[in-house]
Design an enzyme around this catalytic site. Structure first.
Site: not given
Length: 244
Positions: A86, A191
């Site tokens: 987040g 990623e």
């Protein structure tokens, strides 16, 4: 220490954490209850429920740190700790407010409790917040984080795109700027990649994309999944990205 540091928690076409299911199961082997720290997002209950749904498939119960008046008490009895992604600035400010920076680091370092982080939670494992990609939507007391590894990590690392019309700095340029002011290695985790630490062993895992290591005064070095990055841990006493 036993660490699992994920670049990301979701992959295209896969459900939450599913791309790392096998390595998470191995990392949390023997754990029956996990303490989840949801402070990087505003919806703590919803975030914890999302993690609980995944962990339930591994037979692991989840307790949200936000459910206790004194979250440090939950840390003191936790079998394992997972700090989710987040906004890193909001996350660190909340950790500081609840006295969890030292409390979590102590359980991981002294007691060998497994730690898992994704994105912002991976940033928290570094000496400081300085290599986050996030906007500073709040102001923490300092940038000092858990210091579970002696180098910095840049999750979601993006390679420069040839011919891009974007005129801002690339991720590579920003990390080179950091190295102009700090002598500390920075690992750009693409990623789908992650780091696993077991005591003095550090291994890169995940998809074929791998990672890119930046060091002061040298060109970046590519590392493929399976690479032994343990030498980065040998620098534990030398490198420190924190202010004097």
């Amino acid at each position: 220490m036993k660490l699992l540091l994920l670049s990301n928690s979701a992959a295209p076409g896969r459900s939450y954490l599913d791309h790392a299911r096998e390595v998470i199961a191995e990392h949390l082997d023997g754990v029956t209850e996990l303490l989840f720290v949801p402070y990087a997002l505003a919806d703590h209950d919803g975030y914890t429920a999302k993690v609980a749904a995944f962990m339930d498939t591994l037979g692991i119960r989840v307790r949200g740190a936000h459910t206790a008046r004194e979250p440090r008490e939950l840390v003191a009895s936790a079998q394992a700790v997972f700090i989710g992604g987040g906004n890193s600035f909001r996350l660190l400010k909340s950790l500081q407010r609840h006295g969890l920076v030292d409390a979590v680091a102590r359980r991981i370092r002294a007691d060998g409790v497994p730690y898992m982080g994704s994105s912002a939670g991976t940033n928290m494992a570094c000496p400081t917040l300085r290599t986050t990609n996030d906007m500073p939507i709040v102001q923490p007391v300092s940038f000092d984080t858990l210091g579970l590894v002696p180098f910095q990590i840049n999750p979601h690392y993006l390679d420069p795109v040839p011919g891009s019309a974007h005129m801002g700095e690339t991720r590579e340029e920003r990390l080179r700027q950091l190295l102009e002011e700090n002598d500390v290695p920075v690992l750009g985790l693409r990623e789908g990649t992650w780091l696993r630490r077991s005591h003095d062993a550090l291994e890169l895992g995940g998809l074929a994309a791998g990672a890119r290591l930046f060091t002061s005064g040298a060109e970046p070095v590519e590392h493929a999944p399976g690479a032994d990055l343990s030498p980065l841990l040998a620098a534990e006493a030398r490198f420190d990205c924190r202010p004097d």
